[in-house]
Design a protein around this motif. Structure first.
Motif, PDB file in Angstrom:
ATOM      1  N   ALA A  81      -8.837   4.655  -7.655  1.00  0.00           N
ATOM      2  CA  ALA A  81      -8.910   4.196  -9.044  1.00  0.00           C
ATOM      3  C   ALA A  81      -8.400   5.271 -10.004  1.00  0.00           C
ATOM      4  O   ALA A  81      -7.633   4.980 -10.933  1.00  0.00           O
ATOM      5  CB  ALA A  81     -10.344   3.812  -9.389  1.00  0.00           C
ATOM      6  N   VAL A  82      -8.826   6.519  -9.800  1.00  0.00           N
ATOM      7  CA  VAL A  82      -8.383   7.612 -10.666  1.00  0.00           C
ATOM      8  C   VAL A  82      -6.866   7.771 -10.584  1.00  0.00           C
ATOM      9  O   VAL A  82      -6.181   7.905 -11.607  1.00  0.00           O
ATOM     10  CB  VAL A  82      -9.082   8.935 -10.279  1.00  0.00           C
ATOM     11  CG1 VAL A  82      -8.440  10.117 -11.002  1.00  0.00           C
ATOM     12  CG2 VAL A  82     -10.560   8.873 -10.612  1.00  0.00           C
ATOM     13  N   THR A  83      -6.329   7.738  -9.375  1.00  0.00           N
ATOM     14  CA  THR A  83      -4.891   7.954  -9.192  1.00  0.00           C
ATOM     15  C   THR A  83      -4.070   6.846  -9.827  1.00  0.00           C
ATOM     16  O   THR A  83      -3.070   7.106 -10.509  1.00  0.00           O
ATOM     17  CB  THR A  83      -4.555   8.062  -7.696  1.00  0.00           C
ATOM     18  OG1 THR A  83      -5.338   9.105  -7.106  1.00  0.00           O
ATOM     19  CG2 THR A  83      -3.084   8.371  -7.492  1.00  0.00           C
ATOM     20  N   ILE A  84      -4.477   5.601  -9.622  1.00  0.00           N
ATOM     21  CA  ILE A  84      -3.762   4.476 -10.228  1.00  0.00           C
ATOM     22  C   ILE A  84      -3.789   4.601 -11.751  1.00  0.00           C
ATOM     23  O   ILE A  84      -2.769   4.394 -12.430  1.00  0.00           O
ATOM     24  CB  ILE A  84      -4.373   3.138  -9.776  1.00  0.00           C
ATOM     25  CG1 ILE A  84      -4.076   2.892  -8.288  1.00  0.00           C
ATOM     26  CG2 ILE A  84      -3.836   1.980 -10.615  1.00  0.00           C
ATOM     27  CD1 ILE A  84      -4.836   1.725  -7.689  1.00  0.00           C
ATOM     28  N   PHE A 150       4.008  -2.570  -6.756  1.00  0.00           N
ATOM     29  CA  PHE A 150       2.931  -3.007  -5.868  1.00  0.00           C
ATOM     30  C   PHE A 150       2.900  -2.167  -4.592  1.00  0.00           C
ATOM     31  O   PHE A 150       1.826  -1.895  -4.043  1.00  0.00           O
ATOM     32  CB  PHE A 150       3.098  -4.492  -5.540  1.00  0.00           C
ATOM     33  CG  PHE A 150       3.023  -5.374  -6.741  1.00  0.00           C
ATOM     34  CD1 PHE A 150       1.799  -5.668  -7.328  1.00  0.00           C
ATOM     35  CD2 PHE A 150       4.169  -5.896  -7.317  1.00  0.00           C
ATOM     36  CE1 PHE A 150       1.718  -6.475  -8.455  1.00  0.00           C
ATOM     37  CE2 PHE A 150       4.104  -6.698  -8.438  1.00  0.00           C
ATOM     38  CZ  PHE A 150       2.870  -6.987  -9.004  1.00  0.00           C
ATOM     39  N   GLN A 151       4.076  -1.735  -4.140  1.00  0.00           N
ATOM     40  CA  GLN A 151       4.121  -0.836  -2.976  1.00  0.00           C
ATOM     41  C   GLN A 151       3.420   0.484  -3.288  1.00  0.00           C
ATOM     42  O   GLN A 151       2.673   1.011  -2.455  1.00  0.00           O
ATOM     43  CB  GLN A 151       5.570  -0.564  -2.577  1.00  0.00           C
ATOM     44  CG  GLN A 151       6.289  -1.725  -1.922  1.00  0.00           C
ATOM     45  CD  GLN A 151       7.660  -1.322  -1.437  1.00  0.00           C
ATOM     46  OE1 GLN A 151       7.810  -0.341  -0.710  1.00  0.00           O
ATOM     47  NE2 GLN A 151       8.678  -2.073  -1.837  1.00  0.00           N
ATOM     48  N   ILE A 152       3.670   1.009  -4.479  1.00  0.00           N
ATOM     49  CA  ILE A 152       3.035   2.274  -4.850  1.00  0.00           C
ATOM     50  C   ILE A 152       1.522   2.115  -4.934  1.00  0.00           C
ATOM     51  O   ILE A 152       0.763   2.960  -4.422  1.00  0.00           O
ATOM     52  CB  ILE A 152       3.610   2.784  -6.185  1.00  0.00           C
ATOM     53  CG1 ILE A 152       5.043   3.276  -5.989  1.00  0.00           C
ATOM     54  CG2 ILE A 152       2.746   3.912  -6.756  1.00  0.00           C
ATOM     55  CD1 ILE A 152       5.714   3.767  -7.243  1.00  0.00           C
ATOM     56  N   ILE A 153       1.060   1.030  -5.544  1.00  0.00           N
ATOM     57  CA  ILE A 153      -0.385   0.794  -5.634  1.00  0.00           C
ATOM     58  C   ILE A 153      -0.988   0.656  -4.242  1.00  0.00           C
ATOM     59  O   ILE A 153      -2.038   1.246  -3.939  1.00  0.00           O
ATOM     60  CB  ILE A 153      -0.668  -0.464  -6.471  1.00  0.00           C
ATOM     61  CG1 ILE A 153      -0.290  -0.211  -7.940  1.00  0.00           C
ATOM     62  CG2 ILE A 153      -2.148  -0.862  -6.377  1.00  0.00           C
ATOM     63  CD1 ILE A 153      -0.343  -1.447  -8.804  1.00  0.00           C
ATOM     64  N   GLY A 154      -0.323  -0.098  -3.372  1.00  0.00           N
ATOM     65  CA  GLY A 154      -0.819  -0.256  -2.006  1.00  0.00           C
ATOM     66  C   GLY A 154      -0.884   1.066  -1.271  1.00  0.00           C
ATOM     67  O   GLY A 154      -1.856   1.346  -0.550  1.00  0.00           O
ATOM     68  N   LEU A 155       0.139   1.901  -1.454  1.00  0.00           N
ATOM     69  CA  LEU A 155       0.157   3.200  -0.774  1.00  0.00           C
ATOM     70  C   LEU A 155      -0.935   4.120  -1.313  1.00  0.00           C
ATOM     71  O   LEU A 155      -1.558   4.867  -0.546  1.00  0.00           O
ATOM     72  CB  LEU A 155       1.535   3.846  -0.948  1.00  0.00           C
ATOM     73  CG  LEU A 155       1.780   5.153  -0.196  1.00  0.00           C
ATOM     74  CD1 LEU A 155       1.479   5.010   1.301  1.00  0.00           C
ATOM     75  CD2 LEU A 155       3.214   5.637  -0.413  1.00  0.00           C
ATOM     76  N   ILE A 156      -1.173   4.072  -2.614  1.00  0.00           N
ATOM     77  CA  ILE A 156      -2.265   4.862  -3.192  1.00  0.00           C
ATOM     78  C   ILE A 156      -3.588   4.491  -2.532  1.00  0.00           C
ATOM     79  O   ILE A 156      -4.370   5.366  -2.126  1.00  0.00           O
ATOM     80  CB  ILE A 156      -2.339   4.648  -4.716  1.00  0.00           C
ATOM     81  CG1 ILE A 156      -1.171   5.336  -5.414  1.00  0.00           C
ATOM     82  CG2 ILE A 156      -3.674   5.179  -5.278  1.00  0.00           C
ATOM     83  CD1 ILE A 156      -1.050   5.010  -6.892  1.00  0.00           C
ATOM     84  N   VAL A 157      -3.857   3.202  -2.418  1.00  0.00           N
ATOM     85  CA  VAL A 157      -5.115   2.733  -1.831  1.00  0.00           C
ATOM     86  C   VAL A 157      -5.219   3.167  -0.377  1.00  0.00           C
ATOM     87  O   VAL A 157      -6.274   3.648   0.073  1.00  0.00           O
ATOM     88  CB  VAL A 157      -5.222   1.196  -1.954  1.00  0.00           C
ATOM     89  CG1 VAL A 157      -6.430   0.685  -1.176  1.00  0.00           C
ATOM     90  CG2 VAL A 157      -5.325   0.792  -3.425  1.00  0.00           C
ATOM     91  N   VAL A 158      -4.139   3.027   0.385  1.00  0.00           N
ATOM     92  CA  VAL A 158      -4.171   3.380   1.814  1.00  0.00           C
ATOM     93  C   VAL A 158      -4.351   4.883   1.999  1.00  0.00           C
ATOM     94  O   VAL A 158      -5.156   5.325   2.825  1.00  0.00           O
ATOM     95  CB  VAL A 158      -2.895   2.877   2.513  1.00  0.00           C
ATOM     96  CG1 VAL A 158      -2.766   3.486   3.916  1.00  0.00           C
ATOM     97  CG2 VAL A 158      -2.914   1.356   2.606  1.00  0.00           C
TER      98      VAL A 158
END
Length: 317
Positions: A81-84, A150-158
């Motif tokens: 959450a912080v990173t996004i 969306f790829q960046i958000i997905g990678l952040i979460v993973v």
């Protein structure tokens, strides 16, 4: 699920890690630059149009920081959450800075960029026309093109879930510093999208479901020549051709997905992303090389900052 109440020594300063505070400092520097440029520039900024999104992002960052401290067993959710949140704020603040530098000087790279396209045998209008003739190809490439964020958000979460925090912090800094470098290059070598000077017939653009079409190009050209009376969230557009920030995101996700289950899907998707950027982003071949070069250059200070922070944290532990 148990939590740690704020009364037990959790402060706002403790919600964020050293790397995050440095990144927040970078955001603050961009905000200050916006205020200075906005004050000395005839263009005004409608800060109210950004307020709701900014408050949401700041709230997400604070909530993520608290959640990471209060619920240590799922701290990865707070890290994600912080990173996004901070990545989004940096992107918007730099977007404002880009648009405050309208109108633009006359483009200086157009002939050189077109010459490289010809050397590779590439012609954007011809490529769009070819895509338009193949059913669903333009639509497919459009969705690939629009998948980058969306790829960046997905990678952040993973990365957060896998507790690869050093890699995640390095990716965040690389992304932010890359966008700063794109701005510097754009200032040094003014350039605009091909859509501003190479028209695409309306039906061809419709058949290809083109993202960056001639109507978009006309709006961008007007903004480049006359500026914006008010910089607002709704008025922001992708103004830079060289180097391509879309290519920065493409390379970024592949590089930092290494060592995760996302690597192969991201690699395949971003190989397809290359023609998608050329077609739907109205980019030159050189724009792609420039995007990769910017990303690689930004990785150097990104890793220097992140590694220095982690060493200091390790000594303090």
């Amino acid at each position: 699920m148990t939590s740690i109440p704020l009364s037990r020594g959790v402060s706002l300063a403790g919600f964020f890690r050293r790397t995050e505070w440095i990144f927040i400092g970078l955001i603050a520097s961009v905000v200050i630059a916006n205020l200075i440029v906005g004050y000395t520039n005839p263009q005004n900024v409608d800060w109210g149009s950004f307020a709701l999104g900014a408050m949401g992002a700041v709230g997400l960052a604070i909530l993520g920081g608290y959640y990471r401290v209060a619920y240590a067993h799922v701290a990865w959710l707070g890290k994600a959450a912080v990173t996004i949140a901070i990545a989004a704020i940096m992107g918007v603040m730099l977007g404002i800075l880009f648009h405050l530098h309208m109108p633009r000087p006359e483009p200086v790279l157009t002939d050189a960029l077109l010459a490289m396209d010809r050397w590779f045998g590439y012609d954007w209008p011809a490529a769009v026309a070819w895509v338009a003739e193949i059913p669903f190809l333009g639509t497919f490439l459009r969705w690939v093109y629009l998948s980058s964020f969306f790829q960046i958000i997905g990678l952040i979460v993973v990365l957060a879930y896998l507790k690869k925090n050093r890699e995640l912090d390095a990716m965040t800094f690389t992304n932010g510093l890359s966008l700063m470098l794109v701005f510097v290059v754009w200032q040094a070598f003014p350039n605009l999208s091909q859509s501003t000077y190479l028209p695409i017939p309306y039906q061809t653009a419709e058949d290809a479901w083109l993202v960056t079409h001639s109507t978009y190009g006309a709006m961008l050209l007007d903004m480049a020549k006359n500026g914006l009376p008010i910089v607002s969230m709704d008025a922001m557009m992708g103004a830079v051709a060289f180097p391509s920030y879309h290519m920065v995101m493409c390379a970024l996700t592949v590089v930092f997905a290494r060592g995760t289950f996302l690597f192969w899907p991201y690699l395949i998707t971003n190989i397809i992303m290359l023609p998608a950027i050329l077609i739907h982003g109205a980019h030159h071949i050189a724009d792609l090389f420039g995007g990769v070069a910017v990303m690689l250059m930004a990785m150097i200070p990104a890793y220097l900052i992140v590694n220095a922070c982690y060493r200091r944290d390790a000594r303090a532990a």
